[in-house]
Motif scaffolding. Structure first.
Motif, PDB file in Angstrom:
ATOM      1  N   HIS A  21     -18.931 -36.068 -15.560  1.00  0.00           N
ATOM      2  CA  HIS A  21     -20.224 -35.915 -14.769  1.00  0.00           C
ATOM      3  C   HIS A  21     -20.141 -34.894 -13.978  1.00  0.00           C
ATOM      4  O   HIS A  21     -19.192 -34.264 -13.435  1.00  0.00           O
ATOM      5  CB  HIS A  21     -20.374 -37.180 -14.018  1.00  0.00           C
ATOM      6  CG  HIS A  21     -19.927 -38.489 -14.592  1.00  0.00           C
ATOM      7  ND1 HIS A  21     -18.714 -39.135 -14.359  1.00  0.00           N
ATOM      8  CD2 HIS A  21     -20.418 -39.377 -15.701  1.00  0.00           C
ATOM      9  CE1 HIS A  21     -18.393 -39.997 -15.247  1.00  0.00           C
ATOM     10  NE2 HIS A  21     -19.527 -40.204 -15.976  1.00  0.00           N
ATOM     11  N   PRO A  22     -21.405 -34.546 -13.408  1.00  0.00           N
ATOM     12  CA  PRO A  22     -21.525 -33.428 -12.475  1.00  0.00           C
ATOM     13  C   PRO A  22     -20.989 -34.032 -11.235  1.00  0.00           C
ATOM     14  O   PRO A  22     -21.101 -35.148 -10.909  1.00  0.00           O
ATOM     15  CB  PRO A  22     -22.924 -33.261 -12.399  1.00  0.00           C
ATOM     16  CG  PRO A  22     -23.589 -33.648 -13.592  1.00  0.00           C
ATOM     17  CD  PRO A  22     -22.653 -34.828 -14.164  1.00  0.00           C
ATOM     18  N   CYS A  63     -19.973 -33.487 -19.786  1.00  0.00           N
ATOM     19  CA  CYS A  63     -20.436 -34.153 -20.909  1.00  0.00           C
ATOM     20  C   CYS A  63     -21.655 -35.158 -20.702  1.00  0.00           C
ATOM     21  O   CYS A  63     -22.306 -35.399 -21.446  1.00  0.00           O
ATOM     22  CB  CYS A  63     -19.274 -35.091 -21.183  1.00  0.00           C
ATOM     23  SG  CYS A  63     -17.825 -34.418 -21.913  1.00  0.00           S
ATOM     24  N   THR A  64     -22.097 -35.291 -19.552  1.00  0.00           N
ATOM     25  CA  THR A  64     -23.171 -35.987 -18.998  1.00  0.00           C
ATOM     26  C   THR A  64     -23.952 -35.203 -17.939  1.00  0.00           C
ATOM     27  O   THR A  64     -23.381 -34.563 -17.178  1.00  0.00           O
ATOM     28  CB  THR A  64     -22.857 -37.523 -18.574  1.00  0.00           C
ATOM     29  OG1 THR A  64     -22.323 -37.327 -17.376  1.00  0.00           O
ATOM     30  CG2 THR A  64     -22.056 -38.261 -19.545  1.00  0.00           C
ATOM     31  N   GLY A  65     -25.208 -35.811 -17.931  1.00  0.00           N
ATOM     32  CA  GLY A  65     -25.996 -35.039 -16.635  1.00  0.00           C
ATOM     33  C   GLY A  65     -27.313 -34.922 -17.167  1.00  0.00           C
ATOM     34  O   GLY A  65     -27.690 -33.841 -17.809  1.00  0.00           O
ATOM     35  N   SER A  66     -28.251 -35.219 -16.071  1.00  0.00           N
ATOM     36  CA  SER A  66     -29.630 -34.880 -16.222  1.00  0.00           C
ATOM     37  C   SER A  66     -29.766 -33.363 -15.955  1.00  0.00           C
ATOM     38  O   SER A  66     -28.800 -32.817 -15.429  1.00  0.00           O
ATOM     39  CB  SER A  66     -30.824 -35.618 -15.404  1.00  0.00           C
ATOM     40  OG  SER A  66     -30.310 -35.268 -14.030  1.00  0.00           O
ATOM     41  N   ALA A  67     -30.997 -32.868 -16.207  1.00  0.00           N
ATOM     42  CA  ALA A  67     -31.165 -31.435 -15.908  1.00  0.00           C
ATOM     43  C   ALA A  67     -30.954 -31.099 -14.429  1.00  0.00           C
ATOM     44  O   ALA A  67     -30.453 -29.948 -13.976  1.00  0.00           O
ATOM     45  CB  ALA A  67     -32.769 -30.709 -16.292  1.00  0.00           C
ATOM     46  N   LEU A 116     -23.092 -27.442 -20.941  1.00  0.00           N
ATOM     47  CA  LEU A 116     -23.382 -28.685 -20.342  1.00  0.00           C
ATOM     48  C   LEU A 116     -24.194 -29.684 -21.176  1.00  0.00           C
ATOM     49  O   LEU A 116     -24.909 -29.072 -22.011  1.00  0.00           O
ATOM     50  CB  LEU A 116     -24.368 -28.327 -19.062  1.00  0.00           C
ATOM     51  CG  LEU A 116     -23.978 -27.364 -18.296  1.00  0.00           C
ATOM     52  CD1 LEU A 116     -25.019 -27.081 -16.998  1.00  0.00           C
ATOM     53  CD2 LEU A 116     -22.520 -27.777 -17.602  1.00  0.00           C
ATOM     54  N   HIS A 117     -23.949 -30.884 -21.341  1.00  0.00           N
ATOM     55  CA  HIS A 117     -24.238 -31.947 -22.269  1.00  0.00           C
ATOM     56  C   HIS A 117     -25.029 -32.866 -21.524  1.00  0.00           C
ATOM     57  O   HIS A 117     -24.859 -33.198 -20.236  1.00  0.00           O
ATOM     58  CB  HIS A 117     -23.110 -32.380 -23.126  1.00  0.00           C
ATOM     59  CG  HIS A 117     -22.415 -31.214 -23.834  1.00  0.00           C
ATOM     60  ND1 HIS A 117     -22.990 -30.986 -25.115  1.00  0.00           N
ATOM     61  CD2 HIS A 117     -21.510 -30.435 -23.672  1.00  0.00           C
ATOM     62  CE1 HIS A 117     -22.072 -29.900 -25.790  1.00  0.00           C
ATOM     63  NE2 HIS A 117     -21.333 -29.452 -24.700  1.00  0.00           N
TER      64      HIS A 117
END
Length: 212
Positions: free
Chosen positions: A18-19, A47-51, A74-75
Motif C-alpha cells: 500500500h502507499p 500493488c494497491t492504491g487509488s490515484a 504503481l498498481h
C-alpha cells in the motif's frame, strides 16, 4: 555488534502493498541512503492504491530521496485482497525483478500479520533470488513485531525528517487512530535502544552472503 557498510548500493527496489508502507517502514533508510549515495536509483513498486493515494506515494518518495533517480510501477489491485490476486501480485514482483538489477530489495516480512504484506514477503524471495532482500516491519494493531536481525541507526535529524515526510505526504491517513508521531518515534527509539543508537529502523534478512 558487527557493522557492515553498504557503500556499494547503487540500485534499490522498494516494494509495498500500500502507499505509505515503504515510508513508514524504511523512510529513514531511504533518507540516509540518498544522502550517502547521490544519484542512487530507486524503483518504487506498489500493488494497491487509488490515484490520490498513488500521488501521495510519489510525493513521499520524492521527499525521502532527494537527488535520486526514481521510477515507479504503481498498481490498483484491491486493498486487503492480494491473496485473491496471487497471480497478478506474483507477476508484479517478477516484472520488477526483470526490469531492475537491484543491489538491495526492500519488502514486507513474510511473517507480517496483514495478508497483503505477508504475501509480498513470501513471494519476494523467489522473485529476487540473486539480490539482498531486507524485510521491513510496519507497526499495526495486530501486534506482530518480531525479533529483527539487522538495524539501520538513524541520525536524530533523519528520524525527525522521516516523521515530517509521513505527515506531509499522507494527509489521507491522519484520521486513523494509529497514525501519530509517538507511534513512529516510539518504534524507532525502541529499535535504537536495541542497537545502541538513539533511533533506528529494523529489518530481517533470511539469506545473505558475506564477501571479503
Amino acid at each position: 555488534m558487527l557493522s557492515l557498510a553498504t557503500s556499494q548500493v547503487r540500485t534499490v527496489v522498494a516494494i509495498g502493498a500500500h502507499p505509505d508502507d515503504i515510508e513508514i517502514a524504511a523512510g529513514g533508510l531511504l533518507l540516509t541512503l540518498a544522502a550517502a549515495v547521490p544519484g542512487v536509483r530507486v524503483h518504487y513498486v506498489l500493488c494497491t492504491g487509488s490515484a490520490n493515494r498513488q500521488a501521495e506515494a510519489r510525493a513521499a518518495a520524492t521527499a525521502c530521496l532527494p537527488g535520486a533517480e526514481l521510477s515507479f510501477d504503481l498498481h490498483d489491485l484491491p486493498d486487503g485482497r492480494l491473496p485473491g490476486h496471487w497471480a497478478q501480485t506474483k507477476q508484479i514482483l517478477q516484472s520488477a525483478a526483470a526490469t531492475v538489477t537491484a543491489d538491495l530489495v526492500l519488502v514486507p516480512s513474510p511473517g507480517d500479520a496483514h495478508q497483503d504484506h505477508r504475501l509480498i514477503g513470501e513471494l519476494a524471495l523467489s522473485a529476487f533470488r540473486d539480490q539482498l532482500v531486507l524485510h521491513y516491519e510496519i507497526p499495526k494493531w495486530d501486534g506482530d513485531l518480531g525479533r529483527p536481525n539487522l538495524y539501520v541507526p538513524l541520525a536524530d535529524e533523519v528520524a525527525r525528517r522521516k516523521v515530517e515526510v509521513l505527515n506531509d505526504a499522507f494527509p489521507s491517513q491522519k484520521a486513523h487512530d494509529w497514525w501519530d508521531d509517538e507511534v513512529f518515534f516510539g518504534l524507532m527509539r525502541l529499535r535504537g535502544m536495541e542497537s545502541r543508537a538513539r533511533y533506528a529502523e529494523a529489518y530481517s534478512c533470511s539469506k545473505a552472503t558475506l564477501t571479503f
